[in-house]
Design an enzyme around this catalytic site. Sequence first.
Site, PDB file in Angstrom:
ATOM      1  N   HIS A  16       0.686  -1.295  -0.087  1.00  0.00           N
ATOM      2  CA  HIS A  16       0.020   0.126   0.106  1.00  0.00           C
ATOM      3  C   HIS A  16       0.970   1.066  -0.038  1.00  0.00           C
ATOM      4  O   HIS A  16       0.322   2.342   0.212  1.00  0.00           O
ATOM      5  CB  HIS A  16      -0.952   0.026   1.301  1.00  0.00           C
ATOM      6  CG  HIS A  16      -2.082  -1.132   1.319  1.00  0.00           C
ATOM      7  ND1 HIS A  16      -1.751  -2.421   1.416  1.00  0.00           N
ATOM      8  CD2 HIS A  16      -3.393  -0.977   0.689  1.00  0.00           C
ATOM      9  CE1 HIS A  16      -3.141  -3.200   1.159  1.00  0.00           C
ATOM     10  NE2 HIS A  16      -3.837  -2.256   0.812  1.00  0.00           N
ATOM     11  N   GLY A  19       5.118   4.909  -3.052  1.00  0.00           N
ATOM     12  CA  GLY A  19       6.554   4.986  -3.338  1.00  0.00           C
ATOM     13  C   GLY A  19       7.074   3.670  -3.797  1.00  0.00           C
ATOM     14  O   GLY A  19       7.734   3.516  -4.950  1.00  0.00           O
ATOM     15  N   GLU A  47      -0.947  -7.465   9.301  1.00  0.00           N
ATOM     16  CA  GLU A  47       0.068  -7.088  10.326  1.00  0.00           C
ATOM     17  C   GLU A  47       1.423  -7.507  10.187  1.00  0.00           C
ATOM     18  O   GLU A  47       1.502  -9.017   9.990  1.00  0.00           O
ATOM     19  CB  GLU A  47      -0.572  -7.527  11.749  1.00  0.00           C
ATOM     20  CG  GLU A  47       0.120  -6.912  12.896  1.00  0.00           C
ATOM     21  CD  GLU A  47      -0.426  -7.067  14.279  1.00  0.00           C
ATOM     22  OE1 GLU A  47       0.348  -6.861  15.240  1.00  0.00           O
ATOM     23  OE2 GLU A  47      -1.431  -7.977  14.070  1.00  0.00           O
ATOM     24  N   ASP A  76       9.310  -6.363   1.338  1.00  0.00           N
ATOM     25  CA  ASP A  76       9.845  -5.625   3.019  1.00  0.00           C
ATOM     26  C   ASP A  76      11.016  -5.057   2.952  1.00  0.00           C
ATOM     27  O   ASP A  76      12.005  -5.719   2.820  1.00  0.00           O
ATOM     28  CB  ASP A  76       9.212  -6.550   4.091  1.00  0.00           C
ATOM     29  CG  ASP A  76       9.166  -5.966   5.222  1.00  0.00           C
ATOM     30  OD1 ASP A  76       8.220  -5.090   5.604  1.00  0.00           O
ATOM     31  OD2 ASP A  76      10.081  -6.056   6.141  1.00  0.00           O
ATOM     32  N   LYS A 180      19.289   5.311  -9.490  1.00  0.00           N
ATOM     33  CA  LYS A 180      18.784   4.829  -8.402  1.00  0.00           C
ATOM     34  C   LYS A 180      18.270   3.149  -8.676  1.00  0.00           C
ATOM     35  O   LYS A 180      18.807   2.321  -7.982  1.00  0.00           O
ATOM     36  CB  LYS A 180      17.797   5.293  -7.458  1.00  0.00           C
ATOM     37  CG  LYS A 180      17.495   4.649  -5.893  1.00  0.00           C
ATOM     38  CD  LYS A 180      16.257   5.424  -5.433  1.00  0.00           C
ATOM     39  CE  LYS A 180      15.899   4.509  -4.333  1.00  0.00           C
ATOM     40  NZ  LYS A 180      14.575   4.863  -3.539  1.00  0.00           N
ATOM     41  N   ARG A 186      16.683  -2.505  -3.865  1.00  0.00           N
ATOM     42  CA  ARG A 186      15.570  -3.026  -4.382  1.00  0.00           C
ATOM     43  C   ARG A 186      15.759  -3.711  -5.805  1.00  0.00           C
ATOM     44  O   ARG A 186      15.349  -4.493  -6.314  1.00  0.00           O
ATOM     45  CB  ARG A 186      14.303  -2.132  -4.752  1.00  0.00           C
ATOM     46  CG  ARG A 186      13.071  -2.546  -5.032  1.00  0.00           C
ATOM     47  CD  ARG A 186      11.881  -1.570  -4.864  1.00  0.00           C
ATOM     48  NE  ARG A 186      11.716  -1.609  -3.410  1.00  0.00           N
ATOM     49  CZ  ARG A 186      11.720  -0.481  -2.528  1.00  0.00           C
ATOM     50  NH1 ARG A 186      12.237   0.552  -3.027  1.00  0.00           N
ATOM     51  NH2 ARG A 186      11.622  -0.385  -1.272  1.00  0.00           N
TER      52      ARG A 186
END
Length: 199
Positions: A16, A19, A47, A76, A180, A186
């Site tokens: 969600h 970015g 969660e 994550d 980047k 990432r």
Amino acid sequence: MARRLAPGARLVLASHNNGKLCEIAELLAPHGVDVVSAGALGLPEPEETAPDFVGNARLKAVAAATATGLPALSDDSGFCVASLGGAPGIYSARWAGPDKDFAAAMARVNREVGANPDRRAWFTCALCLAWPDGHTETFLGRAEGSLVWPPRGTKGFGYDPMFVPAGGTLTYGETDPAEKHATSHRARAFAQLLAACFA
């Protein structure tokens, strides 16, 4: 051998964070998958109860794949500071509070580091690709560097304006997004994902 995602497949991005969604969508654009976000599908954010990046990525991907019956990709990631024992780490987003105030989060990092001369920092990214049957593939990328204060630049998101990658002089907040994307934590995790799971 890793399970591969077929060209033309529909893929849920289990995030969600706008970015992250933009960066991931750009990285996936050349690979012929139909991407839809968990937010667009009205999925709740699970969660994050795992003690590490890989565990939290797996929780999010499996939840989205189970809810939709589609393969799901989650990220994550977080900002880690050596002199803070790796914090904020998996709590990077939580340090920004419910309003996602990363200016306040960066100020907290600076305040807690104080006069400590150890400025080493790194970004970590765990990616998890999950299928509705529970099968998962996970990949880990890391970008080493150092933190600076005050923050510099308005590009990127999160802690980018206070991080200078190793060998560089510009913060991620000052760096062109394409540059980047070529070298970030990432990007490094994505390179492994693409090699293993995309036909």
